[in-house]
Design a protein around this motif. Structure first.
Motif, PDB file in Angstrom:
ATOM      1  N   ASN A 135      -0.554   5.421  -3.230  1.00  0.00           N
ATOM      2  CA  ASN A 135      -0.426   6.809  -3.671  1.00  0.00           C
ATOM      3  C   ASN A 135       1.037   7.284  -3.609  1.00  0.00           C
ATOM      4  O   ASN A 135       1.536   7.934  -4.539  1.00  0.00           O
ATOM      5  N   ALA A 136       1.727   6.913  -2.529  1.00  0.00           N
ATOM      6  CA  ALA A 136       3.148   7.304  -2.403  1.00  0.00           C
ATOM      7  C   ALA A 136       3.963   6.631  -3.504  1.00  0.00           C
ATOM      8  O   ALA A 136       4.857   7.242  -4.110  1.00  0.00           O
ATOM      9  N   LYS A 137       3.655   5.372  -3.790  1.00  0.00           N
ATOM     10  CA  LYS A 137       4.367   4.659  -4.852  1.00  0.00           C
ATOM     11  C   LYS A 137       4.084   5.274  -6.226  1.00  0.00           C
ATOM     12  O   LYS A 137       4.972   5.392  -7.063  1.00  0.00           O
ATOM     13  N   VAL A 138       2.826   5.648  -6.444  1.00  0.00           N
ATOM     14  CA  VAL A 138       2.445   6.246  -7.731  1.00  0.00           C
ATOM     15  C   VAL A 138       3.258   7.517  -7.963  1.00  0.00           C
ATOM     16  O   VAL A 138       3.837   7.730  -9.034  1.00  0.00           O
ATOM     17  N   LYS A 139       3.337   8.352  -6.927  1.00  0.00           N
ATOM     18  CA  LYS A 139       4.060   9.620  -7.067  1.00  0.00           C
ATOM     19  C   LYS A 139       5.545   9.380  -7.345  1.00  0.00           C
ATOM     20  O   LYS A 139       6.147  10.044  -8.188  1.00  0.00           O
ATOM     21  N   LEU A 140       6.118   8.401  -6.640  1.00  0.00           N
ATOM     22  CA  LEU A 140       7.542   8.123  -6.834  1.00  0.00           C
ATOM     23  C   LEU A 140       7.789   7.509  -8.219  1.00  0.00           C
ATOM     24  O   LEU A 140       8.774   7.842  -8.887  1.00  0.00           O
ATOM     25  N   SER A 196       7.704  10.349 -10.710  1.00  0.00           N
ATOM     26  CA  SER A 196       8.861  11.248 -10.653  1.00  0.00           C
ATOM     27  C   SER A 196      10.129  10.543 -11.138  1.00  0.00           C
ATOM     28  O   SER A 196      11.074  11.187 -11.563  1.00  0.00           O
ATOM     29  N   THR A 197      10.129   9.209 -11.114  1.00  0.00           N
ATOM     30  CA  THR A 197      11.290   8.464 -11.603  1.00  0.00           C
ATOM     31  C   THR A 197      11.199   8.243 -13.118  1.00  0.00           C
ATOM     32  O   THR A 197      12.195   7.929 -13.761  1.00  0.00           O
ATOM     33  N   GLY A 198      10.011   8.377 -13.673  1.00  0.00           N
ATOM     34  CA  GLY A 198       9.862   8.175 -15.111  1.00  0.00           C
ATOM     35  C   GLY A 198       9.232   6.852 -15.491  1.00  0.00           C
ATOM     36  O   GLY A 198       9.294   6.434 -16.644  1.00  0.00           O
ATOM     37  N   LEU A 199       8.632   6.179 -14.501  1.00  0.00           N
ATOM     38  CA  LEU A 199       7.922   4.925 -14.784  1.00  0.00           C
ATOM     39  C   LEU A 199       6.435   5.216 -14.964  1.00  0.00           C
ATOM     40  O   LEU A 199       5.904   6.141 -14.344  1.00  0.00           O
ATOM     41  N   THR A 200       5.771   4.421 -15.779  1.00  0.00           N
ATOM     42  CA  THR A 200       4.325   4.537 -15.921  1.00  0.00           C
ATOM     43  C   THR A 200       3.645   3.576 -14.959  1.00  0.00           C
ATOM     44  O   THR A 200       3.797   2.358 -15.091  1.00  0.00           O
ATOM     45  N   PRO A 201       2.908   4.093 -13.968  1.00  0.00           N
ATOM     46  CA  PRO A 201       2.222   3.191 -13.037  1.00  0.00           C
ATOM     47  C   PRO A 201       0.942   2.618 -13.652  1.00  0.00           C
ATOM     48  O   PRO A 201       0.192   3.336 -14.303  1.00  0.00           O
ATOM     49  N   ILE A 202       0.729   1.333 -13.443  1.00  0.00           N
ATOM     50  CA  ILE A 202      -0.552   0.697 -13.781  1.00  0.00           C
ATOM     51  C   ILE A 202      -1.235   0.473 -12.430  1.00  0.00           C
ATOM     52  O   ILE A 202      -0.853  -0.422 -11.662  1.00  0.00           O
ATOM     53  N   ILE A 203      -2.183   1.332 -12.103  1.00  0.00           N
ATOM     54  CA  ILE A 203      -2.763   1.355 -10.753  1.00  0.00           C
ATOM     55  C   ILE A 203      -4.013   0.476 -10.714  1.00  0.00           C
ATOM     56  O   ILE A 203      -4.967   0.705 -11.465  1.00  0.00           O
ATOM     57  N   CYS A 204      -3.997  -0.523  -9.817  1.00  0.00           N
ATOM     58  CA  CYS A 204      -5.114  -1.475  -9.766  1.00  0.00           C
ATOM     59  C   CYS A 204      -6.144  -1.079  -8.718  1.00  0.00           C
ATOM     60  O   CYS A 204      -5.788  -0.728  -7.588  1.00  0.00           O
ATOM     61  N   VAL A 205      -7.397  -1.170  -9.106  1.00  0.00           N
ATOM     62  CA  VAL A 205      -8.522  -0.946  -8.191  1.00  0.00           C
ATOM     63  C   VAL A 205      -9.548  -2.046  -8.441  1.00  0.00           C
ATOM     64  O   VAL A 205      -9.546  -2.675  -9.498  1.00  0.00           O
ATOM     65  N   GLY A 206     -10.408  -2.279  -7.466  1.00  0.00           N
ATOM     66  CA  GLY A 206     -11.441  -3.301  -7.676  1.00  0.00           C
ATOM     67  C   GLY A 206     -12.067  -3.714  -6.361  1.00  0.00           C
ATOM     68  O   GLY A 206     -11.429  -3.665  -5.307  1.00  0.00           O
ATOM     69  N   GLN A 244     -10.850   4.136  -3.891  1.00  0.00           N
ATOM     70  CA  GLN A 244      -9.517   3.694  -4.317  1.00  0.00           C
ATOM     71  C   GLN A 244      -8.945   4.627  -5.380  1.00  0.00           C
ATOM     72  O   GLN A 244      -7.766   4.969  -5.348  1.00  0.00           O
ATOM     73  N   VAL A 245      -9.798   5.052  -6.311  1.00  0.00           N
ATOM     74  CA  VAL A 245      -9.329   5.967  -7.363  1.00  0.00           C
ATOM     75  C   VAL A 245      -8.892   7.293  -6.724  1.00  0.00           C
ATOM     76  O   VAL A 245      -7.794   7.789  -6.970  1.00  0.00           O
ATOM     77  N   ALA A 246      -9.760   7.837  -5.865  1.00  0.00           N
ATOM     78  CA  ALA A 246      -9.430   9.121  -5.236  1.00  0.00           C
ATOM     79  C   ALA A 246      -8.173   8.984  -4.373  1.00  0.00           C
ATOM     80  O   ALA A 246      -7.292   9.850  -4.401  1.00  0.00           O
ATOM     81  N   GLY A 247      -8.091   7.902  -3.617  1.00  0.00           N
ATOM     82  CA  GLY A 247      -6.963   7.734  -2.691  1.00  0.00           C
ATOM     83  C   GLY A 247      -5.639   7.518  -3.397  1.00  0.00           C
ATOM     84  O   GLY A 247      -4.621   8.121  -3.037  1.00  0.00           O
ATOM     85  N   THR A 248      -5.625   6.676  -4.422  1.00  0.00           N
ATOM     86  CA  THR A 248      -4.343   6.365  -5.075  1.00  0.00           C
ATOM     87  C   THR A 248      -3.872   7.519  -5.957  1.00  0.00           C
ATOM     88  O   THR A 248      -2.685   7.627  -6.245  1.00  0.00           O
ATOM     89  N   LEU A 249      -4.805   8.382  -6.383  1.00  0.00           N
ATOM     90  CA  LEU A 249      -4.422   9.490  -7.274  1.00  0.00           C
ATOM     91  C   LEU A 249      -4.319  10.822  -6.529  1.00  0.00           C
ATOM     92  O   LEU A 249      -4.049  11.858  -7.146  1.00  0.00           O
TER      93      LEU A 249
END
Ligand code: PGA
Length: 249
Positions: A110-115, A118-128, A146-151
């Motif tokens: 989640n911290a990585k997704v936010k950063l 904010s930097t302008g990268l598109t995160p591809i967030i993996c769950v499973g 995982q969806v709730a936590g990472t987002l």
């Protein structure tokens, strides 16, 4: 309509020579098609080489992970800005191999997704889910958490800028693919979870399937209403196979 995406996760494969040859083969064998966005994610050391070869082409560049910190005393880490300046637009986050071998948690992802956002990268967030979790009937519990936590904490505007990859852990690198029906069920469930956060965003977020995607199963997977492309490991290392998967879209 949602953007279809086929992304190649090269994992720890790709010396400079191998990167040059694979990228050149991809550029020679695959031409621009507005229906599908193609992304390749080589290892860090090959990003600059790949970036130069891909410059001006229709293929986008991504990294396989990044630090949750912007800069500083974090030996061995790579910052999102470093990725951006080398030409990457995407970054895979929370891959099951990072979770398994590097103890990454949803909180860290989640911290990585936010950063990344904010930097302008598109995160591809993996769950499973793991095989044992599926067998115990816990797929939705695990994937939902995982969806709730990472987002967590994302605004609706942020949510519209993420990509999700559903990768059942038992299907990664094993040759065992989820059937299109099994995958579709989880994808639809993930979209419902997104809709709880924001209905409009849920309609536009691409949800990719990953786990032993090959030329012979790609078409049936991509045909499912909530499968918006794939995250491809092993088969992305062979230009012909990767191109066949892209063409299956
Ligand atoms: P695989 O890997 O296609 O080799 O199963 C997928 C992934 O780990 O992203």
């Amino acid at each position: 309509m949602r953007q279809m995406i086929v992304a190649g996760n090269w994992k720890m494969n790709g010396t400079i020579d191998e990167t040059e040859s694979l990228i050149n083969d991809l550029l020679a064998g695959n031409s621009k098609n507005d229906k599908v966005k193609v992304v390749v994610c080589p290892p860090y050391t090959a990003l600059l080489t790949a970036s130069k070869l891909l410059d001006g082409s229709h293929i986008s560049l991504g990294a396989q992970d990044m630090s949750e910190h912007e800069k500083g005393a974090f030996t061995g880490e790579i910052s999102p800005r470093m990725l951006l300046t080398v030409g990457a637009g995407f970054v895979i986050l929370g891959h099951s191999e990072r979770r398994q071998y590097h103890a990454e948690t949803d909180k860290l992802v989640n911290a990585k997704v936010k950063l990344a956002l904010s930097t302008g990268l598109t995160p591809i967030i993996c769950v499973g889910e793991l095989l044992s979790e599926r067998e115990e009937g816990l797929t939705e519990v695990v994937v939902g958490a995982q969806v709730a936590g990472t987002l967590s904490g994302l605004t609706a505007a942020d949510l519209k800028r993420v990509v999700i990859a559903y990768e059942p852990v038992w299907a990664i690198g094993t040759g065992k693919t989820a059937t299109p029906k099994m995958a579709q069920e989880v994808h639809a469930f993930i979209r419902e979870k997104l809709a709880v956060i924001d209905k409009a965003a849920a309609e536009v977020v691409p949800i990719l399937y990953g786990g032993s995607v090959k030329p012979d199963n790609a078409e049936r997977l991509h045909r499912q209403p909530d499968i918006d492309g794939s995250l491809v490991g092993g088969a992305s290392l062979k230009a012909d196979d990767f191109i066949a998967i892209i063409n299956a879209v």
